[in-house]
Design an enzyme around this catalytic site. Structure first.
Site, mmCIF file in Angstrom:
data_model
loop_
_atom_site.group_PDB
_atom_site.id
_atom_site.type_symbol
_atom_site.label_atom_id
_atom_site.label_comp_id
_atom_site.label_asym_id
_atom_site.label_seq_id
_atom_site.Cartn_x
_atom_site.Cartn_y
_atom_site.Cartn_z
ATOM 1 N N GLY A 1 20.089 39.663 -3.257
ATOM 2 C CA GLY A 1 19.106 40.853 -2.587
ATOM 3 C C GLY A 1 18.359 40.607 -1.323
ATOM 4 N N ARG B 1 26.283 41.392 -4.676
ATOM 5 C CA ARG B 1 25.999 40.651 -5.539
ATOM 6 C C ARG B 1 27.577 40.209 -5.564
ATOM 7 N NH1 ARG B 1 21.430 40.413 -6.856
ATOM 8 N NH2 ARG B 1 19.183 41.699 -6.051
ATOM 9 N N ASN C 1 18.738 32.070 -8.219
ATOM 10 C CA ASN C 1 19.222 30.718 -9.465
ATOM 11 C C ASN C 1 20.919 31.112 -9.687
ATOM 12 O OD1 ASN C 1 17.385 29.819 -9.826
ATOM 13 N ND2 ASN C 1 16.464 30.654 -11.695
ATOM 14 N N ILE D 1 12.496 36.619 -3.557
ATOM 15 C CA ILE D 1 10.992 37.178 -3.644
ATOM 16 C C ILE D 1 9.462 36.278 -4.603
ATOM 17 C CG2 ILE D 1 11.196 39.515 -4.594
ATOM 18 C CD1 ILE D 1 10.343 40.410 -1.570
ATOM 19 N N ASP D 2 9.898 37.023 -5.686
ATOM 20 C CA ASP D 2 9.598 36.586 -6.996
ATOM 21 C C ASP D 2 8.941 35.257 -6.996
ATOM 22 O OD1 ASP D 2 10.878 39.327 -7.732
ATOM 23 O OD2 ASP D 2 12.130 38.749 -8.773
ATOM 24 N N GLY E 1 9.191 41.327 -9.663
ATOM 25 C CA GLY E 1 9.385 40.389 -10.655
ATOM 26 C C GLY E 1 10.241 40.730 -12.022
ATOM 27 N N ARG E 2 11.771 41.068 -11.472
ATOM 28 C CA ARG E 2 12.124 40.651 -12.749
ATOM 29 C C ARG E 2 11.867 39.903 -14.061
ATOM 30 N NH1 ARG E 2 17.345 42.442 -14.350
ATOM 31 N NH2 ARG E 2 17.741 43.473 -11.857
ATOM 32 N N TYR F 1 11.503 48.536 -1.774
ATOM 33 C CA TYR F 1 12.580 48.647 -1.068
ATOM 34 C C TYR F 1 11.785 48.147 0.368
ATOM 35 C CZ TYR F 1 16.167 48.994 -4.482
ATOM 36 O OH TYR F 1 17.129 48.993 -5.551
ATOM 37 N N ARG G 1 11.193 44.517 0.229
ATOM 38 C CA ARG G 1 12.459 43.813 0.946
ATOM 39 C C ARG G 1 12.219 43.710 2.296
ATOM 40 N NH1 ARG G 1 17.010 43.745 -3.035
ATOM 41 N NH2 ARG G 1 17.577 45.425 -1.398
#
Length: 537
Positions: free
Chosen positions: A189, A253, A279, A308-309, A353-354, A460, A463
């Protein structure tokens, strides 16, 4: 698609709290501890004990180390050095000959073909990094496993030095600039700072003397889609791209198989590739690196961690994180004004923050306006005498308003699972923000108390921002060091910041799982001190 969607690299893990005092299970540093002992995030089961969250280990396969052995520290250090040894071109091409570096800041003009027979070197310039320079991975000598945030190897928290490779330009390089075709690809993303990194990679490549630089459009997909052409890059092209958010190259992705990607790289003559992503993207980069080694291709694959997390292991922070925390202040302040200006106002802000709650935690601490911060690492209940809604009622009664900050991955156990995945293989999350909003309205309606609930999701908007000054500096140094690492002959590495110094890590050591917030860390304790919230269990 093989290997590109998930980080599936596994190694042994950390201390088991069920081991005897004579011997403990030893796992790599990447597994963080919680409440006294290290814990494997992938197999972590959180339970409640005496009102506190604690962690139990579901033991993975492990190597048992006898801490009664007087030489266990030496053995551990040797094993650590082996794991953190970064792959080099000479591992596959032992006869590869280094040449003097073409990177010298006393020589401002890029190298031309006139130097094809012999490269200029400046013996007087002391700006190079020695290959034996190291950076200390951990800087706190914990006296007890019960110290807040302690990361221990043995039950006595014995100090063991752990050193990683320092990043920067080397005096000898393993690629001739005129023979290099470098490619840059941005995956996943959007994240503030992507253009900054692209810009610095291109500029640094040109200083080395590289003439052929291309961008792969729309992530790994650009290697397989015949409708997408590679984008020629130069300093002129990238000069001002850092003034805008997004990615000059586009992002996506998923993508083709590793084999197909390497086939395309061979066809295009790409022998240096810089991969910007998280990752999953790094797992793909490592798979590309391994495939190139298998085919005996002289290719440097270097990652730049983009999340970003801020959930990449072992690193102080990743680019885009500071900007996200800063931009989140606007949403939090808006929620506060809405809540504070309304009769019994409740403002709810959902942030990224997944798996990890770093943005929510830092944004809450920075704002000073948050009453409740909810993150994935700390379980909570909405209902019941100790639930979030009961505390909201207390805040309404005592303060007249309340503001909640929740990370997108928090409280997923309260939502119905979708069982859907995105193109990267990530599970599609339920919307915890909307759920809390609806449950809050329902709760206050049922108890007959008026509540004006406002919900803000700035995901969004954040981001798409351009990087702030702090991230701009981080991106510049990461981009430069990525190029230095590639020319030094390293491959299968990623560049990051560790204890304020820039280092190279082997990719497998940083992608085992997303880095979580340690609920026993000082930073989380600081956040709780700021919000004044209780345990919601």
């Amino acid at each position: 698609m093989e290997s590109l969607s998930r980080a599936s690299i596994t190694n042994p893990g950390t201390l088991s709290p069920t081991s005897s005092s004579a011997s403990y299970f030893l796992f790599p540093r990447r597994f963080r501890r919680s409440n006294g002992f290290s814990s494997f995030s992938g197999n972590l089961r959180r339970i409640v004990s005496r009102g506190r969250v604690r962690a139990e280990i579901e033991k993975p396969n492990a190597r048992e180390i006898d801490f009664s052995d007087p030489e266990w520290r030496i053995k551990y250090q040797k094993d650590f050095e082996r794991r953190f040894n970064i792959p080099h071109i000479t591992d596959v091409f032992p006869d590869a000959k280094p040449i003097p570096s073409t990177f010298c800041l006393r020589m401002r003009t890029p190298v031309s073909e006139d130097f094809a027979g012999g490269y200029p070197s400046d013996e007087e310039w002391h700006g190079y990094i020695n290959n034996n320079d190291r950076v200390l991975l951990k800087t706190i000598n914990f006296a007890s496993p019960n110290s807040a945030g302690a990361v221990c190897i043995d039950p006595d928290c014995t100090w063991v030095e752990q050193w990683v490779h320092r990043a920067g330009p080397r005096e000898k390089i393993y690629f001739k600039p005129e023979e290099v075709k470098a490619a840059i690809v941005t995956c996943g993303g959007l994240c503030p700072g992507l253009n900054d990194v692209i810009r610095q990679v291109v500029i640094t490549l040109e200083i080395y003397g590289v003439k052929s630089i291309v961008g792969i459009p729309f992530g790994y997909r650009g290697f397989s889609n015949s409708d997408l052409s590679e984008m020629p890059l130069s300093r002129k092209v990238v000069q001002n791209i850092h003034l805008s958010g997004g990615s000059l190259l586009g992002v996506s992705r998923g993508g083709p198989s590793v084999s197909d990607i390497v086939d395309r790289m061979q066809e295009k003559g790409i022998n240096m590739i810089f991969v910007l992503g998280g990752n999953g993207t790094h797992a793909g980069a490592n798979a590309i690196h391994e495939e190139c080694r298998k085919r005996k291709l002289k290719v440097a694959v270097v990652g730049v961690p983009k999340t970003i997390d801020n959930d990449i292991l072992l690193m102080d922070k990743t680019f885009g994180f500071d900007t996200a925390v800063e931009e989140a202040q606007r949403a939090i302040n808006s929620a506060y004004i809405e809540a504070h200006s309304a009769y019994h106002g409740v403002g709810i802000v959902k942030l990224m923050g997944r798996h990890s709650g770093f943005i929510a935690m830092h944004a809450s601490l920075a704002s000073g306006q948050i009453d409740i911060c909810l993150i994935p690492e700390v379980p909570f209940q909405l209902h019941g005498p100790h639930g979030v809604l009961t505390h909201l009622k207390y805040l309404i009664e005592t303060k007249g308003s309340a503001v909640v900050c929740v990370a997108e991955g928090a409280g997923q156990n309260l939502l119905q699972k979708t069982n859907a995945t995105d193109a990267s293989g990530n599970m599609v999350l339920g919307d915890i923000g909307v759920h809390i909003q609806q449950e809050t309205k329902k709760y206050f309606r049922e108890i007959g108390v008026h509540a004006d609930v406002k919900y803000i999701d700035p995901t969004y908007m954040i981001r798409a921002c351009r990087a702030n000054a702090s991230d701009g500096i981080l991106c510049a140094v990461l981009g430069q060091n990525a190029v230095h690492g590639a020319f030094a002959g390293y491959s299968g590495i990623t560049v990051g910041i560790c204890n304020t110094h820039y280092v190279y890590f082997p990719i497998p050591e940083v992608i085992a799982y997303p880095r979580p917030v340690d609920p026993n860390s000082r930073m989380w304790h600081r956040c709780l001190t700021s919000t004044g919230q209780p345990d919601f269990i």
